[in-house]
Motif scaffolding. Structure first.
Motif, mmCIF file in Angstrom:
data_model
loop_
_atom_site.group_PDB
_atom_site.id
_atom_site.type_symbol
_atom_site.label_atom_id
_atom_site.label_comp_id
_atom_site.label_asym_id
_atom_site.label_seq_id
_atom_site.Cartn_x
_atom_site.Cartn_y
_atom_site.Cartn_z
ATOM 1 N N VAL A 103 -37.224 -18.390 42.113
ATOM 2 C CA VAL A 103 -36.874 -18.418 40.644
ATOM 3 C C VAL A 103 -37.053 -19.692 39.872
ATOM 4 C CG1 VAL A 103 -34.348 -18.626 40.967
ATOM 5 C CG2 VAL A 103 -35.211 -17.511 39.108
ATOM 6 N N ASP A 104 -36.910 -20.733 40.834
ATOM 7 C CA ASP A 104 -36.676 -22.175 40.238
ATOM 8 C C ASP A 104 -38.291 -22.691 39.902
ATOM 9 O OD1 ASP A 104 -37.455 -21.957 43.067
ATOM 10 O OD2 ASP A 104 -37.047 -24.035 43.602
ATOM 11 N N GLY A 105 -39.202 -21.920 40.230
ATOM 12 C CA GLY A 105 -40.720 -22.128 39.862
ATOM 13 C C GLY A 105 -40.967 -21.566 38.361
ATOM 14 N N ILE A 106 -39.830 -21.157 37.441
ATOM 15 C CA ILE A 106 -39.938 -21.068 36.100
ATOM 16 C C ILE A 106 -40.302 -22.184 35.377
ATOM 17 C CG2 ILE A 106 -38.901 -20.158 33.912
ATOM 18 C CD1 ILE A 106 -37.154 -18.335 35.815
ATOM 19 N N SER A 107 -41.505 -22.221 34.871
ATOM 20 C CA SER A 107 -41.741 -23.434 33.969
ATOM 21 C C SER A 107 -40.780 -24.093 32.930
ATOM 22 C CB SER A 107 -43.292 -23.570 33.302
ATOM 23 O OG SER A 107 -43.636 -24.515 32.398
ATOM 24 N N THR A 108 -40.609 -25.265 32.779
ATOM 25 C CA THR A 108 -39.822 -25.715 31.572
ATOM 26 C C THR A 108 -40.012 -25.238 30.097
ATOM 27 O OG1 THR A 108 -40.975 -27.762 31.562
ATOM 28 C CG2 THR A 108 -39.032 -27.714 32.725
ATOM 29 N N VAL A 109 -41.412 -24.658 30.218
ATOM 30 C CA VAL A 109 -42.166 -24.322 28.990
ATOM 31 C C VAL A 109 -41.947 -22.800 28.819
ATOM 32 C CG1 VAL A 109 -43.766 -26.103 28.823
ATOM 33 C CG2 VAL A 109 -44.619 -23.916 29.610
ATOM 34 N N ASP A 110 -41.276 -22.000 29.807
ATOM 35 C CA ASP A 110 -41.035 -20.749 29.323
ATOM 36 C C ASP A 110 -40.296 -20.408 28.330
ATOM 37 O OD1 ASP A 110 -42.952 -19.889 31.433
ATOM 38 O OD2 ASP A 110 -41.365 -19.692 32.994
ATOM 39 N N ARG A 111 -40.331 -19.565 27.677
ATOM 40 C CA ARG A 111 -39.586 -19.089 26.581
ATOM 41 C C ARG A 111 -38.447 -17.745 26.815
ATOM 42 N NH1 ARG A 111 -40.232 -23.592 26.239
ATOM 43 N NH2 ARG A 111 -41.408 -24.819 24.674
ATOM 44 N N GLY A 112 -37.196 -17.940 26.936
ATOM 45 C CA GLY A 112 -36.469 -16.965 27.164
ATOM 46 C C GLY A 112 -36.376 -15.974 28.441
ATOM 47 N N GLY A 113 -37.174 -16.118 29.291
ATOM 48 C CA GLY A 113 -37.314 -15.665 30.477
ATOM 49 C C GLY A 113 -36.005 -15.660 31.328
ATOM 50 N N LEU A 114 -35.387 -16.730 31.331
ATOM 51 C CA LEU A 114 -34.194 -16.967 32.002
ATOM 52 C C LEU A 114 -33.217 -16.460 31.420
ATOM 53 C CD1 LEU A 114 -33.401 -18.296 34.846
ATOM 54 C CD2 LEU A 114 -32.906 -20.224 33.617
ATOM 55 N N ILE A 129 -31.075 -9.947 44.196
ATOM 56 C CA ILE A 129 -31.375 -11.247 45.240
ATOM 57 C C ILE A 129 -32.287 -12.150 44.681
ATOM 58 C CG2 ILE A 129 -31.362 -12.043 47.256
ATOM 59 C CD1 ILE A 129 -30.354 -9.377 48.387
ATOM 60 N N ALA A 130 -31.879 -13.173 44.249
ATOM 61 C CA ALA A 130 -33.040 -14.445 43.729
ATOM 62 C C ALA A 130 -33.143 -15.296 44.989
ATOM 63 C CB ALA A 130 -32.573 -14.847 42.518
ATOM 64 N N THR A 131 -34.283 -16.084 44.806
ATOM 65 C CA THR A 131 -34.285 -16.936 46.031
ATOM 66 C C THR A 131 -34.874 -18.269 45.256
ATOM 67 O OG1 THR A 131 -36.819 -16.582 46.590
ATOM 68 C CG2 THR A 131 -35.257 -15.402 47.791
ATOM 69 N N SER A 132 -34.504 -19.510 45.807
ATOM 70 C CA SER A 132 -35.033 -20.914 45.242
ATOM 71 C C SER A 132 -35.044 -21.967 46.494
ATOM 72 C CB SER A 132 -34.012 -21.215 44.116
ATOM 73 O OG SER A 132 -32.691 -21.562 44.670
ATOM 74 N N ASN A 133 -35.959 -22.753 45.946
ATOM 75 C CA ASN A 133 -36.043 -23.837 47.007
ATOM 76 C C ASN A 133 -35.147 -24.900 46.594
ATOM 77 O OD1 ASN A 133 -38.272 -22.817 48.397
ATOM 78 N ND2 ASN A 133 -39.794 -23.692 47.051
ATOM 79 N N ASN A 134 -34.618 -25.157 45.373
ATOM 80 C CA ASN A 134 -33.810 -26.024 44.795
ATOM 81 C C ASN A 134 -33.051 -25.204 43.810
ATOM 82 O OD1 ASN A 134 -32.297 -28.204 44.010
ATOM 83 N ND2 ASN A 134 -34.101 -29.354 43.236
ATOM 84 N N ALA A 135 -31.802 -24.776 43.917
ATOM 85 C CA ALA A 135 -31.051 -24.190 42.922
ATOM 86 C C ALA A 135 -30.485 -24.790 42.229
ATOM 87 C CB ALA A 135 -30.146 -23.005 43.561
ATOM 88 N N TRP A 136 -30.427 -26.293 42.296
ATOM 89 C CA TRP A 136 -29.408 -27.148 41.599
ATOM 90 C C TRP A 136 -30.038 -28.037 40.423
ATOM 91 C CZ3 TRP A 136 -25.112 -25.713 42.721
ATOM 92 C CH2 TRP A 136 -25.020 -24.952 44.125
ATOM 93 N N LYS A 137 -31.239 -27.753 40.081
ATOM 94 C CA LYS A 137 -32.091 -27.933 39.007
ATOM 95 C C LYS A 137 -31.327 -27.757 37.665
ATOM 96 C CE LYS A 137 -36.762 -27.654 40.528
ATOM 97 N NZ LYS A 137 -38.148 -27.007 40.486
#
Length: 389
Positions: A103-114, A129-137
């Motif tokens: 889930v941390d792979g969502i680009s900063t240019v995504d609009r509204g997905g998160l 259940i979501a996974t991430s390599n870095n949840a603290w972004k």
């Protein structure tokens, strides 16, 4: 078959070193729905995040619906993909688990997905259940408020050692303990990377002088690729590679491998043109020792590649490690053994090593003679090399 897939744990009891996390997830599933309807498994690559979810689904006879950041581009895309799944019962299983991978792979240019994902989490009838390599972004701060975050730890060296030994026994392969220790140390808790390493070593059939490189910061290259290829161009990109623990020579291979995954048409042509200029300066540096040209190589490889795109790129792209690195490494290992044999032969017959290398095909049948091998004092690995060539 890749050993990582062949020996991927199918049952919870087969997953080693993550008992606390598994216990929390089991409780979450058993008591669902509760105050928070989703959990976020956080941890570096290769610690078993996705594997744990699949194993739990199998234990509970639950259908698992898997999606990743490419499905979270914007509100409409996530509604089209995820909303129907959350509203329908499983036709073939007792229950259902929704897995949102990376889930941390969502680009900063995504609009509204998160934002839409967060809304659906609050309304869901099924565990998410979501996974991430870095949840603290910073961009994931809103998500962290509505999920229970579970940090998965890196596997202990002793646990990794036992896993690797079990796989080698199953494959009737042997890797020296000293080399096994180097593989474990270099993997930095990433069992998937360690398994890939021992499979490469076993396939190579040559353990002498094998070099295992440190991986601690290699994972940063993925975020660097994402920033270069997808995000808005900025001068900050000129210093981006300074944060990545890879040489520019290796980074060129990463860029070359992944350009076609994101760019097409005119963008692709521009990007490869600038990559070729970076390679041109690299050649001048090595040939003429003009190290001041490093700044130009870096400019074309970072800002130049990023500026090739017409607009920011939405969505998730899976960046791959360049195959050429592995091929170069394997070839180097073969050449090392060939060179060591040629050096021993050249001393015995009083010719140069270069000449022995050039005539290697011609002298190879002669070198396969057991008496000659004894005279040259060839090692078992060198004899094995001659048998294969």
């Amino acid at each position: 078959m890749q050993w990582t897939e062949k020996y991927r744990p199918k049952k919870l009891e087969d997953i080693k070193g993550q008992d606390p996390a598994i216990s929390i997830i089991n409780d979450f599933i058993a008591t669902f729905p509760q105050r928070k309807k989703a959990i976020l498994l956080n941890g570096p690559p290769g610690v078993g995040k996705t594997t744990i979810v699949h194993a739990i689904a199998k234990k509970l006879n639950a259908e698992i619906f898997e999606l990743n950041a490419s499905d979270l581009r914007n509100k409409s895309s996530i509604q089209a993909v995820l909303k129907p799944v959350l509203e329908q019962q499983s036709l073939i299983k007792k229950s259902k688990i929704i897995l949102v991978d990376e889930v941390d792979g969502i680009s900063t240019v995504d609009r509204g997905g998160l934002t839409e994902l967060i809304r659906l989490i609050q309304e869901t009838k099924y565990p998410i259940i979501a996974t991430s390599n870095n949840a603290w972004k910073r961009k994931l701060a809103p998500l962290r408020k509505v999920v229970t975050t579970i940090d998965l730890k890196k596997l202990e060296p002793q646990i990794m050692k036992q896993i690797l030994i079990n796989i080698l026994q199953e494959e009737t392969q042997f890797v020296k303990l000293e080399l096994l220790g180097k593989v474990i140390a270099a993997s930095d808790g990433d069992i998937r990377a360690a398994i890939n390493d021992i499979q490469s070593i076993a396939l190579l059939g040559n353990q002498e002088e094998v070099e295992i490189t440190e991986r601690r910061k290699e994972k940063d290259i993925f975020s660097a690729m994402r920033e270069i290829f997808q995000e808005k161009v900025s001068l900050d990109m000129l210093s981006l590679y300074d944060k990545v623990d890879l040489s520019l020579d290796e980074i060129i291979l990463w860029v070359e491998e992944n350009i076609p995954k994101v760019y097409q048409g005119e963008e692709l042509a521009k990007a490869f043109e600038r990559l070729s200029k970076a390679d041109l300066f690299k050649g001048r540096i090595y040939k003429q020792q003009y190290w001041r040209f490093l700044v130009y190589e870096n400019i074309f490889l970072s800002y130049g590649i990023a500026q090739s795109k017409k607009y920011e790129k939405e969505g998730f792209f899976k960046y791959n490690k360049p195959e050429r690195i592995l091929k170069i490494w394997l070839n180097n290992q073969k050449n090392m053994k060939k060179k060591s044999i040629a050096e021993k032969y050249s001393k015995l017959v009083h010719i140069g090593t270069k000449r022995a290398m050039q005539d290697f095909k011609m002298i190879s049948p002669f070198l396969k003679n057991a008496a000659v091998q004894k005279e040259l004092k060839l090692t078992e690995e060198e004899i094995a090399y001659l048998k294969r060539h």
